[in-house]
Design an enzyme around this catalytic site. Sequence first.
Site, PDB file in Angstrom:
ATOM      1  N   TYR A   1      -1.826  -1.817  10.108  1.00 10.75           N
ATOM      2  CA  TYR A   1      -1.922  -2.090   8.586  1.00 10.75           C
ATOM      3  C   TYR A   1      -0.827  -1.460   7.948  1.00 10.75           C
ATOM      4  O   TYR A   1      -0.307  -2.305   7.172  1.00 10.75           O
ATOM      5  CB  TYR A   1      -3.383  -1.394   8.261  1.00 10.75           C
ATOM      6  CG  TYR A   1      -3.400  -1.341   6.713  1.00 10.75           C
ATOM      7  CD1 TYR A   1      -3.863  -2.542   6.263  1.00 10.75           C
ATOM      8  CD2 TYR A   1      -3.185  -0.122   5.862  1.00 10.75           C
ATOM      9  CE1 TYR A   1      -4.081  -2.362   4.842  1.00 10.75           C
ATOM     10  CE2 TYR A   1      -3.307  -0.335   4.667  1.00 10.75           C
ATOM     11  CZ  TYR A   1      -3.873  -1.397   4.058  1.00 10.75           C
ATOM     12  OH  TYR A   1      -3.814  -1.656   2.654  1.00 10.75           O
TER      13      TYR A   1
ATOM     14  N   SER B   1       0.865  -1.002  -0.016  1.00 12.86           N
ATOM     15  CA  SER B   1       0.154   0.020   0.051  1.00 12.86           C
ATOM     16  C   SER B   1       0.891   1.272   0.125  1.00 12.86           C
ATOM     17  O   SER B   1       1.833   1.225   0.482  1.00 12.86           O
ATOM     18  CB  SER B   1      -0.888  -0.123   1.316  1.00 12.86           C
ATOM     19  OG  SER B   1      -1.476   1.386   1.467  1.00 12.86           O
TER      20      SER B   1
HETATM   21  N1  LIG Z   1      -8.842   0.100  -1.561  1.00 10.82           N
HETATM   22  C1  LIG Z   1      -7.824   0.968  -1.353  1.00 10.82           C
HETATM   23  O1  LIG Z   1      -7.814   1.882  -1.353  1.00 10.82           O
HETATM   24  C2  LIG Z   1      -6.321   0.089  -0.988  1.00 10.82           C
HETATM   25  C3  LIG Z   1      -5.128   0.910  -1.241  1.00 10.82           C
HETATM   26  C4  LIG Z   1      -3.849   0.314  -0.965  1.00 10.82           C
HETATM   27  C5  LIG Z   1      -3.901  -1.016  -0.967  1.00 10.82           C
HETATM   28  N2  LIG Z   1      -4.985  -1.926  -0.812  1.00 10.82           N
HETATM   29  C6  LIG Z   1      -4.819  -3.224  -0.696  1.00 10.82           C
HETATM   30  O2  LIG Z   1      -5.398  -3.952  -1.777  1.00 10.82           O
HETATM   31  C7  LIG Z   1      -6.120  -5.047  -1.441  1.00 10.82           C
HETATM   32  C8  LIG Z   1      -7.415  -5.214  -1.826  1.00 10.82           C
HETATM   33  O3  LIG Z   1      -8.055  -4.079  -0.970  1.00 10.82           O
HETATM   34  P1  LIG Z   1      -9.539  -4.148  -1.364  1.00 10.82           P
HETATM   35  O4  LIG Z   1     -10.028  -2.533  -0.865  1.00 10.82           O
HETATM   36  O5  LIG Z   1     -10.195  -4.718  -2.296  1.00 10.82           O
HETATM   37  O6  LIG Z   1      -9.851  -4.499   0.257  1.00 10.82           O
HETATM   38  P2  LIG Z   1     -11.215  -5.322   0.984  1.00 10.82           P
HETATM   39  O7  LIG Z   1     -11.142  -5.306   2.444  1.00 10.82           O
HETATM   40  O8  LIG Z   1     -12.540  -4.857   0.268  1.00 10.82           O
HETATM   41  O9  LIG Z   1     -11.316  -6.870   0.423  1.00 10.82           O
HETATM   42  C9  LIG Z   1     -10.085  -7.689   1.080  1.00 10.82           C
HETATM   43  C10 LIG Z   1     -10.622  -9.125   0.801  1.00 10.82           C
HETATM   44  O10 LIG Z   1      -9.773 -10.137   1.436  1.00 10.82           O
HETATM   45  C11 LIG Z   1     -10.567 -11.170   2.005  1.00 10.82           C
HETATM   46  N3  LIG Z   1      -9.997 -11.638   3.170  1.00 10.82           N
HETATM   47  C12 LIG Z   1      -9.803 -11.141   4.349  1.00 10.82           C
HETATM   48  N4  LIG Z   1      -9.177 -12.088   5.183  1.00 10.82           N
HETATM   49  C13 LIG Z   1      -8.963 -13.160   4.347  1.00 10.82           C
HETATM   50  C14 LIG Z   1      -8.267 -14.378   4.789  1.00 10.82           C
HETATM   51  N5  LIG Z   1      -7.834 -14.662   6.235  1.00 10.82           N
HETATM   52  N6  LIG Z   1      -8.008 -15.395   3.776  1.00 10.82           N
HETATM   53  C15 LIG Z   1      -8.712 -15.092   2.757  1.00 10.82           C
HETATM   54  N7  LIG Z   1      -9.287 -13.876   2.404  1.00 10.82           N
HETATM   55  C16 LIG Z   1      -9.331 -12.987   3.158  1.00 10.82           C
HETATM   56  C17 LIG Z   1     -12.013 -10.563   2.208  1.00 10.82           C
HETATM   57  O11 LIG Z   1     -13.100 -11.455   2.475  1.00 10.82           O
HETATM   58  C18 LIG Z   1     -11.968  -9.679   1.213  1.00 10.82           C
HETATM   59  O12 LIG Z   1     -12.700 -10.319  -0.114  1.00 10.82           O
HETATM   60  C19 LIG Z   1      -5.681  -5.048  -0.002  1.00 10.82           C
HETATM   61  O13 LIG Z   1      -4.514  -6.126   0.346  1.00 10.82           O
HETATM   62  C20 LIG Z   1      -5.506  -3.874   0.538  1.00 10.82           C
HETATM   63  O14 LIG Z   1      -4.522  -3.587   1.660  1.00 10.82           O
HETATM   64  C21 LIG Z   1      -6.205  -1.309  -0.878  1.00 10.82           C
END
Ligand SMILES: NC(=O)c1ccc[n+]([C@@H]2O[C@H](COP(=O)([O-])OP(=O)(O)OC[C@H]3O[C@@H](n4cnc5c(N)ncnc54)[C@H](O)[C@@H]3O)[C@@H](O)[C@H]2O)c1
Length: 251
Positions: free
Chosen positions: A157, A144
């Site tokens: 995080y 991130s």
């Molecule tokens: N959305 C953003 O702004 C953003 C920015 C930077 C990085 N990210 C990273 O991108 C990735 C996706 O982000 P997002 O916004 O879709 O997140 P989100 O929280 O909406 O989705 C996360 C997914 O991971 C699954 N999950 C959680 N725990 C789990 C486990 N133990 N085993 C298997 N699956 C599991 C959840 O069920 C969900 O489907 C993440 O790694 C997040 O940290 C997101």
Amino acid sequence: MRLKDKVAIITGAGQGIGAAYARKFCEVGAKVVVADINQEKAEAVVKKVTEKGHEALAIMTDVSDEASTQALVHTVVERYGRIDILVNNAAIFATIETKPMEEISVEEWDGLMGVNLRGLFLCCKAILPQMKAQKQGKIINVSSATVFMGKPYYIHYVTSKAGVIGFTRALAREVGDWNIQVNCLTPGYTETEIPRGTTTSEQKKAIIGHQCIKRIGTPEDLFGIMVFLASDESDFMSGQTVNVDGGDNLH
Ligand SMILES: NC(=O)c1ccc[n+]([C@@H]2O[C@H](COP(=O)([O-])OP(=O)(O)OC[C@H]3O[C@@H](n4cnc5c(N)ncnc54)[C@H](O)[C@@H]3O)[C@@H](O)[C@H]2O)c1
């Protein structure tokens, strides 16, 4: 069809950015395994893409559990005979409540690390024997841009995502001899269908104002780099961290 017939596991692809990657990978020819702890959501993603004629499979997986990650790899190899791509996207993210670090409990800290870091470790551990035997593989770890900005009030995080970068570099050195590339993506603020409380509307405005490209980021903005890192086009690139955040952080 830049990923034609490649077998890709995407963890946490039941919703949000992961689900968008799954749809995109299918469109460019991959066979996609949607590995999520939420089986219902994983199946919904698979239903949508298979209705369009693509090949995909939902496998309920808890990335923080060793037996579950081993079972994931076993099932995929049994079904498709190989695994070309692993996207370590699953994380505790949208459910996080922002708070000062003294208010984060040990249970919250450990629970988040268990998914965001142990999960990454366990998925790679489970998949490496297969990729080494193939002498080919692509591992893409999702970190991130908060690591570069040092965003406050969810230090567990940000710390976990900094760990993802170190893990990427060390693993890339370990597995290059088997023609396995390991790279890392740091998305910036990316809006999905999932509401979340980690960024207020004022903070969102401030982020956009600070970006070189002044609009909100979407999962589509990450497709280009993700497909590139998963494809043969990135065969001479490993151990790298690529930042895609509209130019918010200049990494
Ligand atoms: N959305 C953003 O702004 C953003 C920015 C930077 C990085 N990210 C990273 O991108 C990735 C996706 O982000 P997002 O916004 O879709 O997140 P989100 O929280 O909406 O989705 C996360 C997914 O991971 C699954 N999950 C959680 N725990 C789990 C486990 N133990 N085993 C298997 N699956 C599991 C959840 O069920 C969900 O489907 C993440 O790694 C997040 O940290 C997101």
